[in-house]
Design a protein around this motif. Sequence first.
Motif, PDB file in Angstrom:
ATOM      1  N   GLY A  66      63.159 -44.555  63.721  1.00 28.05           N
ATOM      2  CA  GLY A  66      63.007 -43.659  62.966  1.00 28.05           C
ATOM      3  C   GLY A  66      62.003 -43.493  61.874  1.00 28.05           C
ATOM      4  N   PRO A  67      60.892 -44.119  61.833  1.00 35.49           N
ATOM      5  CA  PRO A  67      59.820 -44.149  61.505  1.00 35.49           C
ATOM      6  C   PRO A  67      59.252 -42.658  62.738  1.00 35.49           C
ATOM      7  CG  PRO A  67      60.389 -46.000  60.263  1.00 35.49           C
ATOM      8  CD  PRO A  67      61.442 -45.716  61.598  1.00 35.49           C
ATOM      9  N   LEU A  68      59.278 -43.747  63.414  1.00 33.69           N
ATOM     10  CA  LEU A  68      58.315 -43.032  64.348  1.00 33.69           C
ATOM     11  C   LEU A  68      58.837 -41.887  64.234  1.00 33.69           C
ATOM     12  CD1 LEU A  68      58.130 -46.552  66.633  1.00 33.69           C
ATOM     13  CD2 LEU A  68      56.559 -45.119  66.037  1.00 33.69           C
ATOM     14  N   LEU A  69      60.013 -41.291  64.038  1.00 32.64           N
ATOM     15  CA  LEU A  69      60.592 -40.098  64.506  1.00 32.64           C
ATOM     16  C   LEU A  69      59.947 -39.491  63.665  1.00 32.64           C
ATOM     17  CD1 LEU A  69      63.965 -40.754  65.915  1.00 32.64           C
ATOM     18  CD2 LEU A  69      62.090 -39.773  67.466  1.00 32.64           C
ATOM     19  N   GLY A  70      59.918 -39.606  62.287  1.00 28.20           N
ATOM     20  CA  GLY A  70      59.322 -39.500  61.260  1.00 28.20           C
ATOM     21  C   GLY A  70      58.275 -38.591  61.241  1.00 28.20           C
TER      22      GLY A  70
ATOM     23  N   TYR B  31      56.715 -38.416  66.409  1.00 36.79           N
ATOM     24  CA  TYR B  31      56.488 -38.474  67.978  1.00 36.79           C
ATOM     25  C   TYR B  31      58.031 -37.846  68.471  1.00 36.79           C
ATOM     26  CZ  TYR B  31      52.374 -41.741  66.960  1.00 36.79           C
ATOM     27  OH  TYR B  31      51.110 -41.670  67.016  1.00 36.79           O
ATOM     28  N   ARG B  32      57.733 -37.724  69.775  1.00 43.19           N
ATOM     29  CA  ARG B  32      58.677 -37.803  71.055  1.00 43.19           C
ATOM     30  C   ARG B  32      59.038 -39.383  71.185  1.00 43.19           C
ATOM     31  NH1 ARG B  32      57.331 -34.599  73.768  1.00 43.19           N
ATOM     32  NH2 ARG B  32      58.520 -32.256  73.334  1.00 43.19           N
ATOM     33  N   VAL B  33      59.459 -40.086  71.237  1.00 46.35           N
ATOM     34  CA  VAL B  33      59.664 -41.322  71.626  1.00 46.35           C
ATOM     35  C   VAL B  33      60.583 -40.999  73.022  1.00 46.35           C
ATOM     36  CG1 VAL B  33      60.828 -43.717  71.016  1.00 46.35           C
ATOM     37  CG2 VAL B  33      59.725 -41.667  68.756  1.00 46.35           C
TER      38      VAL B  33
ATOM     39  N   THR C 188      53.633 -37.191  72.616  1.00 45.08           N
ATOM     40  CA  THR C 188      54.908 -39.039  73.194  1.00 45.08           C
ATOM     41  C   THR C 188      54.443 -39.856  72.766  1.00 45.08           C
ATOM     42  OG1 THR C 188      55.462 -36.700  74.786  1.00 45.08           O
ATOM     43  CG2 THR C 188      55.893 -39.689  75.146  1.00 45.08           C
ATOM     44  N   LEU C 189      54.971 -40.995  72.351  1.00 40.59           N
ATOM     45  CA  LEU C 189      54.794 -42.480  72.188  1.00 40.59           C
ATOM     46  C   LEU C 189      55.863 -42.833  73.429  1.00 40.59           C
ATOM     47  CD1 LEU C 189      54.265 -45.156  71.828  1.00 40.59           C
ATOM     48  CD2 LEU C 189      56.278 -43.932  69.657  1.00 40.59           C
ATOM     49  N   LEU C 190      55.075 -43.401  74.550  1.00 38.23           N
ATOM     50  CA  LEU C 190      55.873 -44.186  75.328  1.00 38.23           C
ATOM     51  C   LEU C 190      55.961 -45.971  74.972  1.00 38.23           C
ATOM     52  CD1 LEU C 190      57.993 -44.341  77.988  1.00 38.23           C
ATOM     53  CD2 LEU C 190      55.280 -44.648  79.085  1.00 38.23           C
ATOM     54  N   LEU C 191      57.341 -46.464  74.625  1.00 40.47           N
ATOM     55  CA  LEU C 191      57.626 -47.559  74.228  1.00 40.47           C
ATOM     56  C   LEU C 191      58.500 -48.172  75.422  1.00 40.47           C
ATOM     57  CD1 LEU C 191      60.055 -46.789  71.244  1.00 40.47           C
ATOM     58  CD2 LEU C 191      56.963 -47.770  71.260  1.00 40.47           C
TER      59      LEU C 191
ATOM     60  N   ARG D 178      59.165 -53.828  62.704  1.00 39.25           N
ATOM     61  CA  ARG D 178      58.944 -52.069  61.297  1.00 39.25           C
ATOM     62  C   ARG D 178      58.043 -51.909  60.916  1.00 39.25           C
ATOM     63  NH1 ARG D 178      64.442 -51.863  57.977  1.00 39.25           N
ATOM     64  NH2 ARG D 178      66.193 -53.043  59.159  1.00 39.25           N
ATOM     65  N   ARG D 179      56.439 -52.963  61.546  1.00 38.33           N
ATOM     66  CA  ARG D 179      55.450 -52.623  61.347  1.00 38.33           C
ATOM     67  C   ARG D 179      54.839 -51.595  62.155  1.00 38.33           C
ATOM     68  NH1 ARG D 179      51.642 -56.716  60.560  1.00 38.33           N
ATOM     69  NH2 ARG D 179      50.080 -54.438  59.628  1.00 38.33           N
ATOM     70  N   LEU D 180      55.538 -51.472  62.813  1.00 39.83           N
ATOM     71  CA  LEU D 180      55.044 -50.905  63.952  1.00 39.83           C
ATOM     72  C   LEU D 180      54.311 -49.155  63.549  1.00 39.83           C
ATOM     73  CD1 LEU D 180      54.466 -50.058  67.437  1.00 39.83           C
ATOM     74  CD2 LEU D 180      57.037 -49.391  67.572  1.00 39.83           C
ATOM     75  N   ALA D 181      55.295 -48.831  62.759  1.00 40.39           N
ATOM     76  CA  ALA D 181      55.053 -46.913  62.235  1.00 40.39           C
ATOM     77  C   ALA D 181      53.939 -47.168  61.966  1.00 40.39           C
ATOM     78  CB  ALA D 181      56.544 -46.697  61.981  1.00 40.39           C
TER      79      ALA D 181
END
Length: 332
Positions: A159-163, A166-168, A134-137, A326-329
């Motif tokens: 989208g890239p985080l899900l890809g 991660y459960r976002v 899990t990723l808590l933002l 967008r660089r976060l992933a």
Amino acid sequence: HLKAEFPPISEPEPVPSEIKTLGDLRVFPDGMLPEAAIHGRRVIDNWQEASEKAFTRMLPGSAAEFGSFASTFRHKLALVLQLDLPAPGELLSVVEKETGRSDLTHTRTVLGRQGKQDRVELESLTPAAVKLGTLLLVYPEEWGGLIDPGSGEVPPWVGPLLGKGYRVCRVSGYASGRLSIPQRAWDSYSWPWAYNRDNRLNGIQDILTALEYLGQARPDEPLTLAGLSHCGLWCAFAGAVSGRADRVLADLEWRDPGYEGELLSLLPVGSIRRVGDFRTAALLLMQQGLVLLNPAEGFDRAWYEEMGRKLGLSGNLVFEEMDNIRRLAGLL
């Protein structure tokens, strides 16, 4: 205690039985201090210097000393920030909405604590395959949710985080700025700083509550916390008190919370320097993994790096810069 150069007065002048004016109760009724008296500003300076020396003495010098430091200062940090670590039986949760498709499930959950009046909204996107936990933002409310309400599409940077697998999740409430105590209401409180959390401290409590909920719900799943924009500092303190997150990314937004003047403008909490301020939070987070994002040019990186070496935690501290969300992933 106040560093007087002379011994205490052994035979103080007795207080008269009849007090004519309130001023007669002063130690020096005529308002004139003795020539050798330490003046008020110097007393405060002495107190600050003594506090800093006391904290420095308690800093761990090796990995063997870190456990004692962590258990002591995690508790002290929670007290200073007026944070409550929810026990398992205190957490309440209600799923308000859940929609799904073949590759993604969107959930809205409301969190609270028994006997409290808080309301923490947790929005979640769960892909078909959760590989990285899990990723808590935590980010400002004006950035929008995890799903566009009009199109139903996921924002391009999510989208890239899900890809990656991660459960976002996203915290909304005081932590995001959706909820806030109006200034007029805050000013109407009696002694607000002594008895009430302000919007910032309420935000830290919201993040702490969400961390505890996610940690208790999935204790065997990795948990990453990422605080973006001004929410980064709040995430650092919430993550330090909780200890639940396996890794924390804290955006410093080109600020220097290690400098007292700047920290007090970001988080004006009395006595926070007594428990080591942001340095304590960073050390507690380095026990697992800490990414400090966008530190100010004057931020004392060397101090944190040296402490990491002493504690054998150098690999757990990373400094990064991110000029585009967008660089976060790539950073995670």
